[in-house]
Write a protein that holds these residues in place. Structure first.
Motif, PDB file in Angstrom:
ATOM      1  N   TYR A 165       0.971  -1.256  -0.107  1.00  0.00           N
ATOM      2  CA  TYR A 165      -0.008   0.095   0.085  1.00  0.00           C
ATOM      3  C   TYR A 165       0.859   0.825   0.018  1.00  0.00           C
ATOM      4  O   TYR A 165       0.367   2.311   0.215  1.00  0.00           O
ATOM      5  N   ILE A 166       2.110   0.530   0.354  1.00  0.00           N
ATOM      6  CA  ILE A 166       3.255   2.904   0.412  1.00  0.00           C
ATOM      7  C   ILE A 166       2.495   3.764  -1.360  1.00  0.00           C
ATOM      8  O   ILE A 166       2.353   4.163  -1.407  1.00  0.00           O
ATOM      9  N   GLU A 167       2.929   2.502  -2.470  1.00  0.00           N
ATOM     10  CA  GLU A 167       2.829   3.278  -3.427  1.00  0.00           C
ATOM     11  C   GLU A 167       0.951   4.129  -4.058  1.00  0.00           C
ATOM     12  O   GLU A 167       0.726   5.017  -4.075  1.00  0.00           O
ATOM     13  N   VAL A 168      -0.008   2.519  -2.944  1.00  0.00           N
ATOM     14  CA  VAL A 168      -1.024   3.495  -3.462  1.00  0.00           C
ATOM     15  C   VAL A 168      -1.676   4.913  -2.901  1.00  0.00           C
ATOM     16  O   VAL A 168      -2.380   5.490  -3.017  1.00  0.00           O
ATOM     17  N   LEU A 169      -1.166   4.603  -1.260  1.00  0.00           N
ATOM     18  CA  LEU A 169      -1.367   6.201  -0.714  1.00  0.00           C
ATOM     19  C   LEU A 169      -0.361   6.639  -1.083  1.00  0.00           C
ATOM     20  O   LEU A 169      -0.812   8.230  -0.634  1.00  0.00           O
ATOM     21  N   ARG A 170       0.657   6.606  -1.606  1.00  0.00           N
ATOM     22  CA  ARG A 170       1.811   7.734  -2.589  1.00  0.00           C
ATOM     23  C   ARG A 170       0.999   8.336  -3.277  1.00  0.00           C
ATOM     24  O   ARG A 170       1.180   9.780  -2.961  1.00  0.00           O
ATOM     25  N   GLU A 171       0.291   7.715  -3.686  1.00  0.00           N
ATOM     26  CA  GLU A 171      -0.384   8.661  -5.306  1.00  0.00           C
ATOM     27  C   GLU A 171      -1.785   9.150  -4.612  1.00  0.00           C
ATOM     28  O   GLU A 171      -2.077  10.489  -5.140  1.00  0.00           O
ATOM     29  N   GLU A 172      -2.137   8.809  -3.559  1.00  0.00           N
ATOM     30  CA  GLU A 172      -2.868   9.165  -3.037  1.00  0.00           C
ATOM     31  C   GLU A 172      -2.695  10.492  -2.620  1.00  0.00           C
ATOM     32  O   GLU A 172      -3.248  11.996  -2.580  1.00  0.00           O
ATOM     33  N   TYR A 173      -1.380  10.655  -1.461  1.00  0.00           N
ATOM     34  CA  TYR A 173      -1.320  11.658  -0.596  1.00  0.00           C
ATOM     35  C   TYR A 173      -0.600  12.970  -2.589  1.00  0.00           C
ATOM     36  O   TYR A 173      -0.690  14.408  -2.047  1.00  0.00           O
ATOM     37  N   LEU A 174      -0.435  13.024  -2.566  1.00  0.00           N
ATOM     38  CA  LEU A 174      -0.166  13.399  -4.147  1.00  0.00           C
ATOM     39  C   LEU A 174      -1.011  13.957  -4.763  1.00  0.00           C
ATOM     40  O   LEU A 174      -1.129  15.142  -5.478  1.00  0.00           O
ATOM     41  N   ARG A 175      -2.392  12.974  -5.116  1.00  0.00           N
ATOM     42  CA  ARG A 175      -3.599  13.573  -5.581  1.00  0.00           C
ATOM     43  C   ARG A 175      -3.966  14.477  -4.422  1.00  0.00           C
ATOM     44  O   ARG A 175      -4.708  15.684  -4.781  1.00  0.00           O
ATOM     45  N   LEU A 176      -3.343  14.368  -3.127  1.00  0.00           N
ATOM     46  CA  LEU A 176      -4.293  15.100  -2.406  1.00  0.00           C
ATOM     47  C   LEU A 176      -3.750  17.143  -2.287  1.00  0.00           C
ATOM     48  O   LEU A 176      -4.204  17.798  -1.755  1.00  0.00           O
ATOM     49  N   ARG A 177      -2.184  16.645  -2.640  1.00  0.00           N
ATOM     50  CA  ARG A 177      -1.595  18.094  -2.061  1.00  0.00           C
ATOM     51  C   ARG A 177      -1.533  18.555  -3.629  1.00  0.00           C
ATOM     52  O   ARG A 177      -2.104  19.746  -3.564  1.00  0.00           O
ATOM     53  N   ALA A 179      -4.948  18.689  -5.237  1.00  0.00           N
ATOM     54  CA  ALA A 179      -5.971  20.032  -5.314  1.00  0.00           C
ATOM     55  C   ALA A 179      -5.579  20.866  -4.186  1.00  0.00           C
ATOM     56  O   ALA A 179      -6.264  21.921  -4.399  1.00  0.00           O
ATOM     57  N   MET A 180      -4.936  20.844  -3.295  1.00  0.00           N
ATOM     58  CA  MET A 180      -4.481  21.632  -2.315  1.00  0.00           C
ATOM     59  C   MET A 180      -3.767  22.363  -3.286  1.00  0.00           C
ATOM     60  O   MET A 180      -4.125  24.221  -2.860  1.00  0.00           O
ATOM     61  N   LYS A 181      -2.889  22.229  -4.462  1.00  0.00           N
ATOM     62  CA  LYS A 181      -2.470  23.337  -4.757  1.00  0.00           C
ATOM     63  C   LYS A 181      -2.518  24.269  -6.004  1.00  0.00           C
ATOM     64  O   LYS A 181      -2.612  24.942  -6.461  1.00  0.00           O
ATOM     65  N   PHE A 185      -2.239  26.425  -2.547  1.00  0.00           N
ATOM     66  CA  PHE A 185      -1.691  26.943  -1.471  1.00  0.00           C
ATOM     67  C   PHE A 185      -0.412  26.805  -1.679  1.00  0.00           C
ATOM     68  O   PHE A 185       0.054  25.565  -2.163  1.00  0.00           O
ATOM     69  N   ARG A 186       0.145  27.408  -0.779  1.00  0.00           N
ATOM     70  CA  ARG A 186       1.615  27.312  -0.885  1.00  0.00           C
ATOM     71  C   ARG A 186       2.540  27.050   0.070  1.00  0.00           C
ATOM     72  O   ARG A 186       2.155  28.344   1.124  1.00  0.00           O
ATOM     73  N   PRO A 187       3.334  26.213   0.952  1.00  0.00           N
ATOM     74  CA  PRO A 187       3.852  25.811   2.132  1.00  0.00           C
ATOM     75  C   PRO A 187       4.831  27.163   2.459  1.00  0.00           C
ATOM     76  O   PRO A 187       5.654  27.556   1.523  1.00  0.00           O
ATOM     77  N   GLY A 188       4.353  27.497   3.837  1.00  0.00           N
ATOM     78  CA  GLY A 188       5.661  28.438   4.028  1.00  0.00           C
ATOM     79  C   GLY A 188       5.651  28.098   5.874  1.00  0.00           C
ATOM     80  O   GLY A 188       4.594  27.280   6.545  1.00  0.00           O
ATOM     81  N   HIS A 192      -1.084  28.410   8.932  1.00  0.00           N
ATOM     82  CA  HIS A 192      -2.157  28.225   8.263  1.00  0.00           C
ATOM     83  C   HIS A 192      -1.735  26.552   7.352  1.00  0.00           C
ATOM     84  O   HIS A 192      -2.278  25.988   7.101  1.00  0.00           O
ATOM     85  N   SER A 193      -0.499  26.750   6.910  1.00  0.00           N
ATOM     86  CA  SER A 193       0.520  25.788   6.070  1.00  0.00           C
ATOM     87  C   SER A 193       0.404  24.587   7.177  1.00  0.00           C
ATOM     88  O   SER A 193       0.183  23.738   6.702  1.00  0.00           O
ATOM     89  N   TYR A 194       0.921  25.120   8.907  1.00  0.00           N
ATOM     90  CA  TYR A 194       0.452  23.791   9.260  1.00  0.00           C
ATOM     91  C   TYR A 194      -0.602  22.785   9.833  1.00  0.00           C
ATOM     92  O   TYR A 194      -0.739  22.167  10.051  1.00  0.00           O
ATOM     93  N   ARG A 195      -1.235  23.693   9.384  1.00  0.00           N
ATOM     94  CA  ARG A 195      -3.272  23.493   9.348  1.00  0.00           C
ATOM     95  C   ARG A 195      -3.584  22.548   8.611  1.00  0.00           C
ATOM     96  O   ARG A 195      -3.651  21.473   8.568  1.00  0.00           O
ATOM     97  N   SER A 196      -3.018  23.299   7.700  1.00  0.00           N
ATOM     98  CA  SER A 196      -3.219  22.014   6.531  1.00  0.00           C
ATOM     99  C   SER A 196      -3.004  21.300   5.987  1.00  0.00           C
ATOM    100  O   SER A 196      -3.475  20.237   5.677  1.00  0.00           O
ATOM    101  N   PHE A 197      -1.450  20.956   6.950  1.00  0.00           N
ATOM    102  CA  PHE A 197      -0.055  20.228   6.967  1.00  0.00           C
ATOM    103  C   PHE A 197      -1.435  18.867   7.688  1.00  0.00           C
ATOM    104  O   PHE A 197      -1.256  18.053   7.306  1.00  0.00           O
ATOM    105  N   GLY A 198      -1.808  19.210   8.806  1.00  0.00           N
ATOM    106  CA  GLY A 198      -2.186  18.028   9.755  1.00  0.00           C
ATOM    107  C   GLY A 198      -2.822  17.935   9.448  1.00  0.00           C
ATOM    108  O   GLY A 198      -3.215  16.639   9.384  1.00  0.00           O
ATOM    109  N   TYR A 199      -4.151  18.483   8.847  1.00  0.00           N
ATOM    110  CA  TYR A 199      -5.251  18.382   7.668  1.00  0.00           C
ATOM    111  C   TYR A 199      -4.916  17.107   6.842  1.00  0.00           C
ATOM    112  O   TYR A 199      -5.309  16.005   6.705  1.00  0.00           O
ATOM    113  N   LEU A 200      -3.966  17.718   6.580  1.00  0.00           N
ATOM    114  CA  LEU A 200      -3.821  16.566   5.574  1.00  0.00           C
ATOM    115  C   LEU A 200      -3.229  15.365   5.533  1.00  0.00           C
ATOM    116  O   LEU A 200      -4.184  13.885   4.919  1.00  0.00           O
TER     117      LEU A 200
END
Lengths: 262, 205
Positions: A165-177, A179-181, A185-188, A192-200
Motif C-alpha cells: 500500500y505504500i505506492e497506493v497511498l503515495r499516489e493518494e497523497y500526491l492527489r491531495l497535494r 488538490a491543495m495546489k 496553497f503554498r507552504p510556508g 495556516h500551512s501547519y494547519r493544512s499539513f495537519g489536516y492533510l
C-alpha cells in the motif's frame, strides 16, 4: 525522502517484471537475507581501518555482481553520509588524543578522526551490502523469504501489506497535494500551512482506515484465513552453496585480518 | 533520527534489539486477522507521511509522526514502525541493519508512551480538547525519541556527548511542528472519523 520514490525508479510494489540482477539475482532469497545479516555483524565487529576498507571493498564487489546502476546506488549511499556527516565531523574535536590542528581553541585529534572514519566505513559497507543483497529482492519475495526463515507470520503479513500500500497511498497523497495546489496553497512557515499539513495527514489516515475496511471485506469474501500460501518452494542450489562458502571465507578472512592489523 | 551501523557500542545495540523484540511481540499479540489490514495500511500511510517535507524558515524538515502512529495504533506501533524502518534500510539505504532494533525502540517506545499517557483523553470531550491532548502527545513523542537517541549515543561513549546535546537542541522546533501537526490531524479525525482512535484498544490483549 521523496526523491527516493521518483516514478522513474519505482522499486516497491511493481509486480511482474523481474529486473536482471546478475549473479545476485540468481541466489536463494533466504540465503541473501542471512548473508546480509552475517556480513553486517562481522563488519560491525571489525575495528581496524584496513579490515573495514576491505569490507567496504567486498560490498562494492557485490554491487558489481548485482548489475545495479553503479552511480545511482552509490548516490543513495552518499545520501546517508550527508545525514551522519555532522555527527562524524564533531568526533575529532571531542575524542581526546594527539592534535592535528587547533581551531578556535578546540583541537582535533587523530584518534577522533580515526573513529569517525571507522564509523563511516562500517555504516557504508553494511548498508551497501544490504541494498545489494536484500534490496534487489522483489518485495513480495522478501516477505516469503522472511516467512521461510521463521519470522512471525503476523509480522510478515504486516510487512506485505505495508509494501503493497505504500505506492497506493503515495499516489493518494500526491492527489491531495495537487488538490491543495490548484486551490492556491503554498507552504510556508505559518499557522495556516501547519494547519493544512495537519489536516492533510489526518485526511490520509481517515482514508487509510476506510480503505482497510474495504480490504478486509474483500479478503473475507475470498475466504482468507490468515495463512501465507507459499508460491515457491525454496531449495538451495550448488551455486548458493558456493556463494555461501565464499562469503563465509571472506568474513573469516576479514576477522583474521582485523586481528592481525589491530 | 537514524543511527547508523558502527556508531554505537555493542551493549547498547544488543540491549536495544532485545527490548525492540519484546515491544514488537507485544504489538503482534494484539494484531489478529481482523486488524492486520488496518495496521498495514496505516503503517504504509505513516511511511508516506514521513516523506512530507514541511517548511520551517528557510529550510524544511521531514515528518516522523511517531506520536500520531502511537495514538492510532497503540502497541501495534512497534511492529508498524519496525516495518517502516526495515523498508527504509533495505530499499533506500537509510539507517542500518544491526541498529534496526535500537532505532525501532527509540522511535516506537515514545510513541507507545504517548499513547499510554494521553491516549485515553483523545476520544473524550470536544474535538478541540482531543486535539490539544493529541498535540501534546505528538510533541512528547518526538521529545522522547530525541532524548533516547541522545541517550543511546551518550551510553556508547563520552565523545558523543556534544553530538547528543546538539541533536536534542536541534530538534526543539521539530517537536513544536510535530505537536501542531499531530493536533490538527487529531482535530480533523475527531470530526470526520472518531472511531479512528478506538482501533488501538478494541481488542483484549
Amino acid at each position: 525522502m521523496a526523491h527516493a520514490l521518483t516514478p522513474a525508479e519505482k522499486r516497491l510494489a511493481e509486480p511482474g517484471r523481474l529486473p536482471d540482477h546478475g549473479l545476485i539475482g540468481l541466489l536463494d532469497p533466504r540465503l541473501r537475507i542471512v548473508a546480509a545479516c552475517l556480513f553486517a555483524v562481522v563488519t560491525v565487529a571489525l575495528a581496524s581501518l584496513p579490515a573495514l576498507a576491505l569490507a567496504l571493498l567486498t560490498s562494492v564487489a557485490l554491487l558489481r555482481l548485482s548489475r545495479l546502476p553503479l552511480g545511482r546506488t552509490l548516490k543513495r549511499m552518499a545520501m546517508m553520509d550527508g545525514f551522519i556527516f555532522f555527527m562524524l565531523a564533531l568526533l575529532p574535536f571531542t575524542v581526546p588524543g594527539d592534535a592535528i590542528v587547533t581551531l578556535w581553541g578546540l583541537s582535533a585529534s587523530w584518534q577522533g578522526l580515526a573513529q569517525a572514519v571507522e564509523i563511516g566505513l562500517t555504516a557504508n559497507a553494511v548498508i551497501l551490502a544490504l541494498m545489494v543483497l536484500v534490496g534487489t529482492l522483489e518485495p513480495v519475495a522478501l516477505g516469503h523469504a522472511l516467512h521461510a526463515l521463521r519470522c512471525p507470520e503476523r509480522l510478515v503479513h504486516l510487512l506485505m501489506f505495508t509494501i503493497r500500500y505504500i505506492e497506493v497511498l503515495r499516489e493518494e497523497y500526491l492527489r491531495l497535494r495537487a488538490a491543495m495546489k490548484v486551490r492556491g496553497f503554498r507552504p510556508g512557515t505559518n499557522w495556516h500551512s501547519y494547519r493544512s499539513f495537519g489536516y492533510l495527514v489526518g485526511m490520509m489516515l481517515v482514508r487509510a482506515i476506510e480503505r482497510s475496511e474495504r480490504i478486509l471485506q474483500a479478503m473475507k469474501c475470498r475466504g482468507f484465513s490468515g495463512r501465507i500460501l507459499l508460491l515457491q518452494d525454496y531449495r538451495l542450489s550448488p551455486r548458493d552453496h558456493a556463494f555461501a562458502a565464499l562469503l563465509a571465507l571472506t568474513c573469516a578472512g576479514l576477522l583474521w585480518g582485523d586481528l592481525a592489523w589491530r | 533520527m537514524h543511527i547508523v551501523d558502527g556508531a554505537l557500542s555493542n551493549p547498547v545495540v544488543i540491549g536495544g534489539a532485545m527490548m525492540a523484540v519484546a515491544g514488537i511481540g507485544m504489538g503482534l499479540r494484539r494484531l489478529d486477522l481482523e486488524r492486520i489490514p488496518a495496521a498495514g495500511v496505516l503503517s504504509a500511510s505513516f511511511f508516506v507521511a514521513s516523506l512530507i517535507h514541511v517548511p520551517i524558515g528557510p529550510s524544511s524538515v521531514h515528518l516522523i509522526l511517531n506520536g500520531l502512529a502511537g495514538l492510532v495504533l497503540g502497541w501495534a506501533a512497534f511492529p508498524a514502525l519496525f516495518v517502516g524502518l526495515l523498508l527504509q534500510a533495505v530499499f533506500f539505504g537509510f539507517g542500518g541493519l544491526t541498529v534496526l532494533g535500537i532505532n525501532t525502540l527509540n522511535i516506537a517506545l515514545p510513541a507507545v508512551l504517548a499513547w499510554l499517557l494521553v491516549g485515553p483523553m483523545i476520544p473524550r470531550g470536544s474535538p478541540l480538547a482531543g486535539a490539544i491532548w493529541g498535540g501534546l502527545g505528538g510533541a512528547l513523542a518526538i521529545a522522547g525519541t530525541t532524548a533516547m537517541v541522545a541517550l543511546s549515543l551518550a551510553l556508547s561513549g563520552d565523545e558523543f556527548l556534544p553530538a547528543a546535546r546538539l541533536v536534542f537542541v536541534a530538534h526543539v522546533p521539530i517537536m513544536i511542528i510535530e505537536g501542531l501537526l499531530t493536533g490538527f490531524a487529531v482535530l480533523l479525525a475527531r470530526k470526520v472519523k472518531p472511531d479512528l482512535f478506538t482501533l488501538s484498544r478494541g481488542i483484549p490483549a
